[in-house]
Scaffold this active site. Structure first.
Site, mmCIF file in Angstrom:
data_model
loop_
_atom_site.group_PDB
_atom_site.id
_atom_site.type_symbol
_atom_site.label_atom_id
_atom_site.label_comp_id
_atom_site.label_asym_id
_atom_site.label_seq_id
_atom_site.Cartn_x
_atom_site.Cartn_y
_atom_site.Cartn_z
ATOM 1 C CG ASP A 1 -2.111 0.922 1.093
ATOM 2 O OD1 ASP A 1 -3.060 0.657 0.338
ATOM 3 O OD2 ASP A 1 -2.049 1.973 1.750
ATOM 4 C CE1 TYR B 1 -5.303 7.063 2.103
ATOM 5 C CE2 TYR B 1 -5.740 6.576 -0.203
ATOM 6 C CZ TYR B 1 -5.590 6.153 1.100
ATOM 7 O OH TYR B 1 -5.720 4.822 1.403
ATOM 8 C CG HIS C 1 -4.810 -3.904 0.483
ATOM 9 N ND1 HIS C 1 -4.037 -3.377 -0.516
ATOM 10 C CD2 HIS C 1 -4.780 -2.997 1.503
ATOM 11 C CE1 HIS C 1 -3.566 -2.193 -0.126
ATOM 12 N NE2 HIS C 1 -3.997 -1.948 1.092
#
Ligand SMILES: *[C@@H]1O[C@H](CO)[C@@H](O)[C@H](O)[C@H]1NC(C)=O
Length: 458
Positions: free
Chosen positions: A226, A370, A428
């Site tokens: 990630d 982000y 994930h």
């Protein structure tokens, strides 16, 4: 006349072709970075505190009592529509059950004690108090490989609690063992967040590399997924002499050439091994999946502080928000169940993650990655993605991982891809979902990294 026009068109086409090819392959210069950039509050300390302090995780009584009271005093949740499971988002009947479990059965003290079996530390790097787990193997005759492990959102070093013992215990047939340093990224878990704009994945990479330097490691391996994998990719690009090998469960090449190959691949699917084609194409399916699942992404990349207000104030809201994403990332195709995919993970692991986020009040600081990672204000990110890294890399691709790239694309960024494993299961949060497979692959990848160095040093 026609002949001349054809010639002219052909020449222009060749010219454009050459220009595009040149631009795609042009490697920009490495930007200059301030490796001591200050991210702490106030002005840079003149005398820096470089001590490494032991740390214990404590979910204290005051915080837990307040949390339980907030969960109990929640307003009635809106039930899902008739016949709907998780298609509209978190199923609130399911959420009710989890909230009851969290406030009545989840054992805060025991979960903290489990994490405290590992030695925890804190140290200040570039003004930020960073938390990490460091486990040294108990051996004296084996080669010890330092391994930095980096998580993503909404995780912390907790994600690695199942695999750390598997990596730090010697195995038959291997001439080495790992020393694990599992760090919380700044603003995640127990690591302090910054109060300054610009701490993007490149800059976090520098902070993490300086953490390893602080601990005395000039050369080390990295495992990451990630956002951690983005940070690690930048470390491997900035400090190729320091990174001995990079193992990623979210391997990505974001080079322009890679994006074009990806698009061309949809027209000529023969590039890809047929059995993996459906992880990338048809583009329409991928596009619809991205639209369906990336609402959170857009929000966090643009207005993290707004969505952060309700998530900071309500544990039910925080739990729903985090669980919805952990569920889908563990299984893409279970929206027709009340749990949406969550039951591929242990509920206690999921609640550890939510509790750590709640107790540290770090949902906003963690979501800001982000915004920083996609801001056009920081051109260094785009530049860094265009510079290949010669660090040996190993890729492991689980079925439900959010992004899939074939090796012929990953090699644009990491030409020394020495090992690649593609699995038809898993997701994930691989270190939590399939810890044995995950750890086994790290062991085998380290063999490949060592072989690579033995051969290139000849
Ligand atoms: C309990 O934990 C919270 C959150 O980490 C902290 O702010 C608070 O100071 C702690 N209280 C006590 C009494 O230790």
């Amino acid at each position: 006349m026609f002949k001349y026009i054809s010639w002219a068109v052909a020449l222009i086409a060749i010219g454009y072709g050459a220009l595009i090819t040149y631009n795609l392959h042009k490697v920009p210069d490495m930007p200059k970075f301030d490796y001591e950039e200050w991210w702490g509050k106030g002005p840079k300390d003149t005398k820096q505190d470089t001590t490494i302090r032991t740390f214990k995780i404590d979910f204290n009584d005051t915080t837990i009592a307040d949390l339980k009271q907030r969960i109990k005093n929640r307003r009635p949740l809106t039930p899902p529509l008739e016949g709907i499971q998780s298609e509209y988002g978190m199923n609130t009947f399911y959420l009710e059950k989890v909230l009851t479990y969290w406030s009545e059965n989840y054992d805060f003290k025991q979960r903290a004690a489990l994490l405290n079996k590992f030695p925890h530390y804190k140290t200040r790097v570039q003004g930020l108090d960073l938390h990490f787990i460091r486990v040294k193997p108990e051996v004296n005759d084996l080669k010890v490989l330092p391994l930095l492990m980096l998580h993503g959102w909404p995780s912390s070093s907790k994600e690695f609690d199942k695999v750390i013992p598997m990596l730090t215990t010697p195995r038959d047939g291997y001439a080495f063992v790992f020393e694990v340093i599992a760090a919380d990224l700044p603003g995640f878990g127990f690591s302090e967040g910054t109060n300054k704009p610009g701490l993007n994945p490149v800059k976090i990479g520098i902070v993490m590399r300086n953490l390893m330097k602080r601990l005395g490691f000039d050369k080390y391996y990295i495992q990451a997924g990630d956002w951690g994998s983005q940070c690690a990719s930048h470390i491997a690009t900035m400090f190729p002499e320091e990174v001995l090998g990079f193992h990623s469960n979210m391997p990505i090449s974001a080079m322009s050439l890679s994006n074009i190959k990806f698009l061309l691949g949809s027209l000529f699917p023969t590039f890809t091994e047929p059995k993996y084609t459906e992880r990338m194409y048809p583009l329409k399916k991928q596009f619809l999946y991205m639209i369906r699942e990336s609402g959170y992404f857009h929000m966090q990349a643009t207005k993290p502080d707004t969505i952060g207000v309700p998530l900071t104030d309500s544990p039910s809201g925080l739990a729903a928000y985090i669980m919805e994403k952990m569920a889908m990332c563990s299984h893409k195709e279970q929206l027709d169940t009340p749990h949406g995919g969550l039951e591929n993970l242990d509920l206690d692991d999921v609640l550890d993650t939510i509790t750590i986020t709640w107790v540290n009040n770090c949902i906003v600081t963690s979501m800001r990655i982000y915004a920083e990672g996609y801001s056009l204000k920081w051109p260094e990110i785009v530049v860094m993605h265009k510079i290949p890294s010669k660090v040996p890399m190993a890729a492991i691709k689980f079925l439900h991982e959010v992004v899939y790239q074939p090796d012929w694309i990953i090699r644009d960024k990491f030409p020394n891809l020495v090992r690649s494993t593609t699995l038809d299961f898993g997701g994930h949060f691989a270190a939590l979902q399939t810890p044995e497979v995950f750890a086994d692959d790290i062991w085998e990848s380290a063999v490949a990294f060592r072989l690579f160095h033995a051969e290139t040093s000849k």
